[in-house]
Design a protein around this motif. Structure first.
Motif, PDB file in Angstrom:
ATOM      1  N   ASP B  75       1.362  -1.162   0.551  1.00  0.00           N
ATOM      2  CA  ASP B  75       0.448  -0.175   0.258  1.00  0.00           C
ATOM      3  C   ASP B  75       0.827   1.245  -0.376  1.00  0.00           C
ATOM      4  OD1 ASP B  75      -1.641   1.691   0.436  1.00  0.00           O
ATOM      5  OD2 ASP B  75      -2.816   0.716   2.312  1.00  0.00           O
ATOM      6  N   LYS B  76       0.913   2.007  -1.629  1.00  0.00           N
ATOM      7  CA  LYS B  76       1.716   3.142  -0.882  1.00  0.00           C
ATOM      8  C   LYS B  76       0.971   4.293   0.173  1.00  0.00           C
ATOM      9  CE  LYS B  76       3.808   1.985  -5.602  1.00  0.00           C
ATOM     10  NZ  LYS B  76       3.619   1.484  -7.015  1.00  0.00           N
ATOM     11  N   LYS B  77       0.456   4.326  -0.480  1.00  0.00           N
ATOM     12  CA  LYS B  77      -0.389   5.242   0.902  1.00  0.00           C
ATOM     13  C   LYS B  77       0.597   5.151   2.013  1.00  0.00           C
ATOM     14  CE  LYS B  77      -4.410   7.582   2.566  1.00  0.00           C
ATOM     15  NZ  LYS B  77      -3.887   7.826   3.697  1.00  0.00           N
ATOM     16  N   VAL B  78       0.060   4.239   2.589  1.00  0.00           N
ATOM     17  CA  VAL B  78       1.257   4.145   3.860  1.00  0.00           C
ATOM     18  C   VAL B  78       2.359   3.770   3.807  1.00  0.00           C
ATOM     19  CG1 VAL B  78       1.428   2.586   5.867  1.00  0.00           C
ATOM     20  CG2 VAL B  78      -0.546   1.757   4.190  1.00  0.00           C
ATOM     21  N   ILE B  79       2.986   4.381   3.384  1.00  0.00           N
ATOM     22  CA  ILE B  79       3.879   4.536   2.807  1.00  0.00           C
ATOM     23  C   ILE B  79       4.472   6.031   2.726  1.00  0.00           C
ATOM     24  CG2 ILE B  79       7.031   4.366   1.973  1.00  0.00           C
ATOM     25  CD1 ILE B  79       5.780   1.629   1.382  1.00  0.00           C
ATOM     26  N   LYS B  80       3.585   6.479   2.139  1.00  0.00           N
ATOM     27  CA  LYS B  80       3.928   8.235   2.125  1.00  0.00           C
ATOM     28  C   LYS B  80       3.426   8.371   3.031  1.00  0.00           C
ATOM     29  CE  LYS B  80       2.205  11.316  -1.809  1.00  0.00           C
ATOM     30  NZ  LYS B  80       1.074  10.764  -2.754  1.00  0.00           N
ATOM     31  N   ASP B  81       2.298   8.421   3.965  1.00  0.00           N
ATOM     32  CA  ASP B  81       1.874   8.685   5.245  1.00  0.00           C
ATOM     33  C   ASP B  81       3.208   8.683   6.099  1.00  0.00           C
ATOM     34  OD1 ASP B  81      -0.456   9.120   4.121  1.00  0.00           O
ATOM     35  OD2 ASP B  81      -1.037   7.429   5.795  1.00  0.00           O
ATOM     36  N   LEU B  82       4.170   7.358   6.023  1.00  0.00           N
ATOM     37  CA  LEU B  82       5.367   7.735   6.979  1.00  0.00           C
ATOM     38  C   LEU B  82       6.113   8.450   6.673  1.00  0.00           C
ATOM     39  CD1 LEU B  82       7.064   5.845   8.782  1.00  0.00           C
ATOM     40  CD2 LEU B  82       7.776   4.173   6.675  1.00  0.00           C
ATOM     41  N   LYS B  83       6.198   8.669   5.681  1.00  0.00           N
ATOM     42  CA  LYS B  83       7.510   9.735   4.931  1.00  0.00           C
ATOM     43  C   LYS B  83       6.673  10.951   5.518  1.00  0.00           C
ATOM     44  CE  LYS B  83       9.814   9.205   0.522  1.00  0.00           C
ATOM     45  NZ  LYS B  83       9.445   8.430  -1.081  1.00  0.00           N
ATOM     46  N   LYS B  84       5.790  11.287   4.963  1.00  0.00           N
ATOM     47  CA  LYS B  84       5.254  12.501   5.896  1.00  0.00           C
ATOM     48  C   LYS B  84       5.060  12.443   6.972  1.00  0.00           C
ATOM     49  CE  LYS B  84       0.677  14.324   3.706  1.00  0.00           C
ATOM     50  NZ  LYS B  84      -0.359  13.871   2.872  1.00  0.00           N
ATOM     51  N   ASN B  85       5.153  12.123   8.034  1.00  0.00           N
ATOM     52  CA  ASN B  85       4.710  11.865   9.375  1.00  0.00           C
ATOM     53  C   ASN B  85       5.971  12.357  10.146  1.00  0.00           C
ATOM     54  OD1 ASN B  85       3.263  10.908  11.520  1.00  0.00           O
ATOM     55  ND2 ASN B  85       2.706   8.831  10.383  1.00  0.00           N
ATOM     56  N   LEU B  86       6.926  11.295   9.336  1.00  0.00           N
ATOM     57  CA  LEU B  86       8.658  11.782   9.280  1.00  0.00           C
ATOM     58  C   LEU B  86       9.204  13.032   9.216  1.00  0.00           C
ATOM     59  CD1 LEU B  86      10.549   9.872  10.510  1.00  0.00           C
ATOM     60  CD2 LEU B  86      11.665   9.526   8.173  1.00  0.00           C
TER      61      LEU B  86
END
Lengths: 234, 120, 289
Positions: B75-86
C-alpha cells in the motif's frame, strides 16, 4: 506455591562461608522462555547463585526450585550448564567430550553440535588440553548449546576471550538458543551482552537490588543497561 | 546500524527498518530478513526483533504471511504517510529548536528560503 | 552407571597400562638376572652392580604398586578438588552411581594388576627353569586352578577382596569428609589422619562385636558354636587366626575348616555398606565445589 510459568524460583536464598555472606536472603523468579542476565561485579555472588542452581553447592538457608524440583539428578538432566572454568577432563579429545554429552544427555543434538564445531573452527580430533583459552571456551559453549535443554545456565561466557571469539560466542548463543527454553547468563561485561537479555537482575553483595524487563528499564531510566550498570556499580 | 544510548532496542530497530523502507532499500512487497537473521546481524535477542516486527505490523507497514515470512506493505499510501509523518517530526523538532534560540516563524521561513536558494 | 565407568576406564587406562608394563619389565629383569646367578649347579654370587640392579628392579615393582594405589586415590580426590568435578557433578548421576563406578574401576585395576603380575611371574619362572615346554605350562596352569579350588585359598582371597573394598571405601569416605568439613583446600593431607582415626575406631568396634556376639559359624557345615565351646570344638585343630582389618574374627583350622564370628562378620558387612552410602550421600548432597 510453585508457579508453572516459572522455570526457576528462588526464595530467601542465603549462603554463608563462615561469617561472610555470599548470598543474603536473595529472591528471584525466572519466567519460562526468557533470556535473563544476572549482572554484577566480581564477588557479588553471581557464581555462588549459579552453583546452587546447578546442584554443586548447597545453600545455608532458603529454597530453590527448577521446573518445580529441587536441584538434583532430575534437574541436572534438563539444565545445560557452562561453568566459569574449563571443566572437561584433561585426557579428553573433542571427540570424547562430545561422546560423553551424547551418552549422558538425551537432549543432545549431534547435528547441531557438528554445525557449531564448524562455526567455531574446532576439529573432533583436537586435544582439549592443547586448546587456547578462547578455543576451550568455544568448545565448552558448543557442548552446552548442542543440548536442547529446558534451561541453559551460562556463567561468564565471554570473560577473558578476545573480541573475535566474543562475537562468535554471542552469535552462537543467539542462533542456538531454543525458543521454548530459558537462559540465565551471568556477566560483568554488560555492554557486549545486554542486547540479548529479555530481563536483567542486578546483584550486589548477595542481593538482587534491581530487576526488570530490559527494554522497560531502558525506557524508564532513559539509558542503556550498561550505563545503568555503571551508575549502580561505578 | 548503530544503537543510540537512550532508547529501547526494539524502538531503534523499528526506526532503522522504517528508514530502510522510506529510503527505498526495502521496497513495497519486499521480504524482510527473518527474525533470526536480524537478531544475529545486530546481536540482539530474537524476542526483541520479534517485538519490533509486531510494532511495524501494528502500524501496517509490514504484513506477515504464515510460513512465508514478513513483507513490506504494498500500500503506497501507507509508506507515503510514513514519509510525511517522519517529515513532520523533523519539522516539529526543528521549529521547536529554532524557537528556543529566539527565531520567529517569519525568521525561520526567511532562513529556509535563503538556504534553498543557495543550494540551487 | 556403565556409561560413567566407560569414561573412568578411558581416563585411567594409559597410566594403569604403564604401571602393568613397568611391573612386567621389572619382574623380567629380576627373574632373568636372578636365574643367571642362582643356577643351582654353578652358583655365581651377585656383584655390586648386580645387587644394585636387583634393588632397582625390586624398588620399581614396589614403586609401581604404590603409584597405582595413589593414582586410584588421587582420581577420586581430583573430583572433589579440581575443575573436573564441575563436569562430573553436573552429570545426571546419583552419588551412588559415581562412587560405585569409581570403586568398581579401582577394583578392576587392582585385580588386573595383581593377577597379571602373579600369572606373568609364575609363567616366567617355569619358562626360565624348565624351558618353554607347553605341556609343563599347561600343567602349571592346571596346578594353578587346582590350587584355587581350595576352600581356604578362596576364603582368604574373598576376605582380602572384602577388606580391600572396605579400606578403599573408607579412604574415599575420609577424603569426602575432609572436603566437607575443612573448606581450606590447602590442607590436603587431612583425609589421611581422618582415615587412620576411622580405621582404628572400626577395628576396635569389630573386636567389640566379637565379644558382644560370641557365636561362631562353621562354614563347612553351618553349625553355630558358642565362643565358650570354641576351643573344645576345634580341639587340637585350632590353627591360624586371621585378623586382617575388617575380617577379624575369622579362624581357619589346620584341617581347613573355616569358622567365622557372626557378630564381627555382620558388623563388617554393615560397616562397608554404611561407608558406601555415607560417602555417596556426602558427594551428592554435601560437597561444595
Amino acid at each position: 506455591m510453585y508457579d508453572v510459568d516459572n522455570i526457576v524460583e528462588i526464595k530467601n536464598l542465603t549462603k554463608s562461608y563462615g561469617r561472610k555472606l555470599a548470598l543474603d536472603n536473595l529472591n528471584l523468579n525466572i519466567k519460562k522462555g526468557k533470556v535473563v542476565g544476572i549482572l554484577g561485579p566480581n564477588g557479588s555472588g553471581k557464581t555462588t547463585l549459579i552453583k546452587i542452581l546447578v546442584g554443586i553447592l548447597r545453600q545455608t538457608k532458603g529454597e530453590v526450585l527448577i521446573n518445580g524440583y529441587k536441584p538434583g539428578v532430575q534437574t541436572k538432566s534438563i539444565v545445560s550448564y557452562l561453568p566459569d572454568r574449563n571443566f572437561l577432563y584433561e585426557w579428553m579429545k573433542v571427540e570424547d567430550a562430545i561422546e560423553m554429552y551424547k551418552d549422558f544427555y538425551a537432549d543432545f543434538d549431534e547435528k547441531k553440535c557438528d554445525d557449531l564445531l564448524q562455526f567455531m573452527r574446532l576439529e573432533r580430533d583436537m586435544k582439549v588440553n592443547s586448546l587456547s583459552k578462547g578455543m576451550k571456551e568455544k568448545l565448552n559453549l558448543t557442548l552446552v548449546l548442542s543440548r536442547k535443554a529446558k534451561l541453559y545456565i551460562l556463567d561468564e561466557p565471554i570473560a577473558g576471550v578476545d573480541p573475535v571469539a566474543r562475537d562468535q560466542i554471542l552469535d552462537a548463543i543467539i542462533n542456538n538458543y531454543e525458543e521454548n527454553s530459558s537462559m540465565i547468563i551471568t556477566t560483568h561485561l554488560v555492554r557486549y551482552m545486554e542486547k540479548i537479555f529479555d530481563e536483567v537482575a542486578f546483584i550486589s553483595d548477595g542481593k538482587i537490588i534491581l530487576e526488570g524487563n530490559a527494554e522497560k528499564l531502558r525506557e524508564d531510566k532513559f539509558m542503556q543497561i550498561d550505563d545503568l550498570y555503571k551508575e549502580i556499580f561505578g | 546500524m548503530k544503537f543510540e544510548n537512550n532508547l529501547p532496542i526494539y524502538v531503534q530497530i523499528v526506526d532503522y527498518l522504517k528508514s530502510q523502507i522510506i529510503s527505498g532499500v526495502l521496497k513495497e512487497g519486499d521480504k524482510l530478513p527473518s527474525v533470526r537473521e536480524i537478531a544475529t546481524e545486530l546481536k540482539v535477542n530474537p524476542n526483541t526483533v520479534q517485538r519490533s516486527y509486531q510494532e511495524l505490523e501494528r502500524e501496517n507497514l509490514v504484513f506477515t504471511q504464515r510460513g512465508m515470512g514478513t513483507f513490506v506493505t504494498e500500500d503506497k499510501k501507507v509508506i507515503k504517510d510514513l514519509k510525511k509523518n517522519l517529515a513532520n517530526n523533523i519539522l516539529n523538532n526543528f521549529i521547536e529548536d529554532m524557537k528556543a534560540i529566539g527565531f520567529s516563524s517569519n525568521d525561520i521561513i526567511e532562513l529556509i528560503n535563503e538556504r534553498v536558494k543557495e543550494e540551487k | 552407571m556403565l556409561k560413567y565407568m566407560k569414561y573412568e576406564i578411558k581416563g585411567t587406562y594409559r597410566f594403569m597400562l604403564a604401571i602393568i608394563l613397568t611391573v612386567i619389565g621389572a619382574s623380567t629383569g629380576l627373574q632373568v638376572y636372578g636365574n643367571k646367578i642362582f643356577v643351582a649347579d654353578s652358583y655365581v654370587g651377585p656383584n655390586p652392580t648386580g645387587i644394585l640392579f636387583l634393588a632397582i628392579m625390586g624398588f620399581l615393582i614396589f614403586g609401581a604398586f604404590i603409584s597405582a594405589l595413589f593414582y586410584i586415590i588421587g582420581s577420586f580426590r581430583k573430583e572433589l578438588y579440581e575443575d573436573r568435578g564441575y563436569l562430573t557433578f553436573s552429570l545426571p548421576l546419583t552419588g551412588k552411581q559415581i562412587l560405585g563406578s569409581k570403586t568398581l574401576i579401582a577394583l578392576m585395576w587392582a585385580a588386573l594388576l595383581i593377577i597379571i603380575s602373579l600369572v606373568y611371574n609364575f609363567i616366567l619362572a617355569i619358562a626360565l627353569h624348565g624351558g618353554v615346554v607347553f605341556s609343563e605350562l599347561f600343567e602349571a596352569i592346571r596346578y594353578l586352578f587346582r590350587f584355587k579350588v581350595d576352600n581356604v585359598i578362596i576364603t582368604i582371597i574373598l576376605a582380602s577382596i572384602f577388606s580391600g573394598i572396605t579400606t578403599l571405601l573408607l579412604i574415599y569416605f575420609s577424603i569426602a569428609l575432609s572436603r566437607v568439613t575443612i573448606k581450606n583446600k590447602k590442607i590436603g593431607g587431612m583425609w589421611f589422619i581422618i582415615f587412620l582415626v576411622l580405621n582404628s575406631i572400626i577395628s576396635f568396634l569389630t573386636l567389640m562385636a566379637v565379644e558382644a556376639f560370641p557365636f561362631y559359624l562353621d562354614l563347612s557345615n553351618f553349625n553355630i558354636i558358642r565362643a565358650s565351646e570354641l576351643t573344645n570344638y576345634m580341639g587340637y585343630n585350632m590353627g591360624l587366626i586371621m585378623s586382617t582389618g575388617s575380617s577379624t574374627g575369622m579362624i581357619i583350622t589346620s584341617d581347613k575348616n573355616i569358622v567365622l564370628n557372626i557378630g564381627s562378620a555382620l558388623f563388617s558387612i554393615i560397616t562397608a555398606i554404611g561407608i558406601f552410602f555415607g560417602t555417596s550421600y556426602l558427594i551428592e548432597r554435601k560437597i561444595d565445589l
